[in-house]
Structure formats: structure tokens, C-alpha cells
Design a protein around this motif. Sequence first.
Motif, short mmCIF file in Angstrom:
data_model
loop_
_atom_site.label_atom_id
_atom_site.label_comp_id
_atom_site.label_asym_id
_atom_site.label_seq_id
_atom_site.Cartn_x
_atom_site.Cartn_y
_atom_site.Cartn_z
N LEU A 1 47.23 -9.54 -8.52
CA LEU A 1 45.96 -9.44 -7.83
C LEU A 1 45.96 -8.27 -6.85
N ILE A 2 44.95 -7.41 -6.99
CA ILE A 2 44.84 -6.25 -6.11
C ILE A 2 43.95 -6.60 -4.91
N TYR A 3 42.74 -7.03 -5.19
CA TYR A 3 41.78 -7.45 -4.18
C TYR A 3 40.90 -8.54 -4.76
N PHE A 4 40.35 -9.36 -3.89
CA PHE A 4 39.28 -10.23 -4.33
C PHE A 4 38.18 -10.31 -3.28
N SER A 5 37.02 -10.77 -3.72
CA SER A 5 35.86 -10.86 -2.85
C SER A 5 35.21 -12.22 -3.05
N TYR A 6 34.91 -12.90 -1.97
CA TYR A 6 34.32 -14.23 -2.06
C TYR A 6 32.85 -14.24 -1.67
N ASP A 7 32.32 -13.06 -1.36
CA ASP A 7 30.89 -12.96 -1.04
C ASP A 7 30.56 -11.47 -0.92
N ASP B 1 26.02 -14.94 -11.50
CA ASP B 1 25.78 -15.27 -10.10
C ASP B 1 27.00 -15.88 -9.42
N HIS B 2 28.19 -15.46 -9.84
CA HIS B 2 29.43 -15.99 -9.26
C HIS B 2 29.69 -15.41 -7.89
N GLU B 3 30.17 -16.28 -6.99
CA GLU B 3 30.51 -15.81 -5.65
C GLU B 3 31.79 -14.98 -5.64
N ASN B 4 32.76 -15.42 -6.43
CA ASN B 4 34.10 -14.82 -6.35
C ASN B 4 34.31 -13.76 -7.42
N MET B 5 34.87 -12.64 -7.02
CA MET B 5 35.23 -11.62 -7.99
C MET B 5 36.61 -11.07 -7.64
N PHE B 6 37.33 -10.64 -8.68
CA PHE B 6 38.74 -10.28 -8.55
C PHE B 6 39.04 -9.00 -9.31
N TRP B 7 39.99 -8.24 -8.80
CA TRP B 7 40.57 -7.12 -9.55
C TRP B 7 42.08 -7.35 -9.68
N TYR B 8 42.55 -7.26 -10.93
CA TYR B 8 43.97 -7.38 -11.24
C TYR B 8 44.42 -6.11 -11.95
N ARG B 9 45.72 -5.86 -11.88
CA ARG B 9 46.31 -4.93 -12.82
C ARG B 9 47.33 -5.67 -13.66
N GLN B 10 47.40 -5.26 -14.93
CA GLN B 10 48.29 -5.91 -15.89
C GLN B 10 49.30 -4.89 -16.39
N ASP B 11 50.57 -5.19 -16.18
CA ASP B 11 51.65 -4.33 -16.63
C ASP B 11 52.65 -5.17 -17.41
N PRO B 12 53.22 -4.62 -18.47
CA PRO B 12 54.18 -5.38 -19.29
C PRO B 12 55.32 -5.92 -18.45
N GLY B 13 55.62 -7.20 -18.63
CA GLY B 13 56.72 -7.82 -17.92
C GLY B 13 56.40 -8.24 -16.49
N LEU B 14 55.24 -7.82 -16.01
CA LEU B 14 54.85 -8.16 -14.63
C LEU B 14 53.65 -9.09 -14.59
N SER C 1 41.08 0.47 -2.80
CA SER C 1 40.07 -0.14 -1.94
C SER C 1 38.99 -0.72 -2.85
N VAL C 2 38.10 -1.52 -2.29
CA VAL C 2 37.06 -2.15 -3.09
C VAL C 2 35.74 -2.09 -2.35
N SER C 3 34.68 -2.32 -3.13
CA SER C 3 33.34 -2.35 -2.56
C SER C 3 32.53 -3.41 -3.26
N ARG C 4 31.81 -4.22 -2.47
CA ARG C 4 30.91 -5.21 -3.07
C ARG C 4 29.62 -5.21 -2.27
N GLU C 5 28.70 -4.39 -2.73
CA GLU C 5 27.40 -4.25 -2.07
C GLU C 5 26.37 -5.23 -2.63
N LYS C 6 26.54 -5.61 -3.88
CA LYS C 6 25.66 -6.60 -4.52
C LYS C 6 26.53 -7.70 -5.12
N LYS C 7 25.96 -8.89 -5.21
CA LYS C 7 26.73 -10.05 -5.66
C LYS C 7 27.31 -9.85 -7.05
N GLU C 8 26.59 -9.20 -7.94
CA GLU C 8 27.02 -9.09 -9.32
C GLU C 8 28.00 -7.94 -9.58
#
Lengths: 112, 117
Positions: free
Chosen positions: B45-51, B28-41, B65-72
Amino acid sequence: QQQVKQSPQSLIVQKGGISIINCAYENTAFDYFPWYQQFPGKGPALLIAIRPDVSEKKEGRFTISFNKSAKQFSLHIMDSQPGDSATYFCAASNSGTYKYIFGTGTRLKVLA
Amino acid sequence: DVKVTQSSRYLVKRTGEKVFLECVQDMDHENMFWYRQDPGLGLRLIYFSYDVKMKEKGDIPEGYSVSREKKERFSLILESASTNQTSMYLCASSAPPGQGFSYNEQFFGPGTRLTVL
């Protein structure tokens, strides 16, 4: 100003030795400094974190040292073990955003 | 225990394909995040959503792009995949302070390794 600079990129330590990873930041608005540990095939997980009102925090063999005036913080792993071999990320955050700025990571290998 | 799951561990797509990466958290977390991980970098953070239905660009949103239609659930979309989007993608969630967790702690999923050919 949003960067967090982490060094070294990789580190090899003998079993029982001390591993030290350093991070530096510019933005004085940062007020939370976590370290994350990532094992191969897994996502990062919180290891230890510090707020700028203290200069040191210790949890078991892991210690964060924080120097507010120098805008630097470091992770010390005492009595390093092969099971500590992982990638370590420092990060910085400010309470207004919930976002982290991550360092570039340090790959630690502890030799048996 | 907080659990963040990602729909695929490994994904191989062709250039130009539309790609969906799905992330689900069970706390039930409000905040969600998408990251990409690359060696040496490190983690970027790509996008985040706070609700639900709310989103903000991170440091490298171009091509995503991102979509957050439901909290989870928080989805990352690559509208037209390119080879330079080959990377490890990590989803994370966090709760605001005061909900029983360490301040601002982010909980990560296991990652999706995406290869674009």
C-alpha cells in the motif's frame, strides 16, 4: 506484527489435484481474511473471505480453513483446473481501518 | 458491476519526469487505494484516501504523493520518477460495510505497468 506470511511462492498441481496455499499472521486485531485471485493482465478480484468466528468457509471448489489459535488460514482448491492457474493473494484486515495487509502471493499453475 | 478504471495500461517515462497515474471508480465508494505490485513482494500500500481531500500514508509512501479532489477520482503522483519506481501500479476502491457489498471488499482496476528509464 503487521505482516502476513504466505507460502508457497509458486505451486504446480496436476489437473484434478488439490492446491493448498497457507498464510500466517501476527496481529490478533485482524478480523477479516479475504483471498484474491489475479489472472495475467487483470487486477486482483475477491475469491472468498472468512471472519474469525468460523473455522471453515466453502464456496464451490474453494475452501478457506481458519485456525484462530495458530493464527493461520489456508486456501484449498479441490479438483484444480487449468482455468484456476493464476496468482493468489491472502490478506488480512481489521474493521477499524479498511486497509488490507496482503501476503506476497502464490503463483499457481495447474497442468492439463 | 463496480468498475475501477486506470488511465493507462502501459506507461514509459524518463528518470526525473513528473508522472500522474489516474484512477476513477463509478460506485460512489468512500475509500480508494494505491498499491504497487512487485514479484515476490505482493501488493504494498502506497497511499489511501477515505474521503475527498483526505489521505493517509500506507507502507511505502516515499517518492509518491496523491490527490483526491473528487470522490470518484484518485491520482497518484511521482514527483520525480526514478528507476526503482518501475512497477505495476494498482488502484482499488471499497465501500464501508452496510452498503450492499461484502465486508470491506476492495475492487481493483486492471493496473498500470510503469517503466522508468
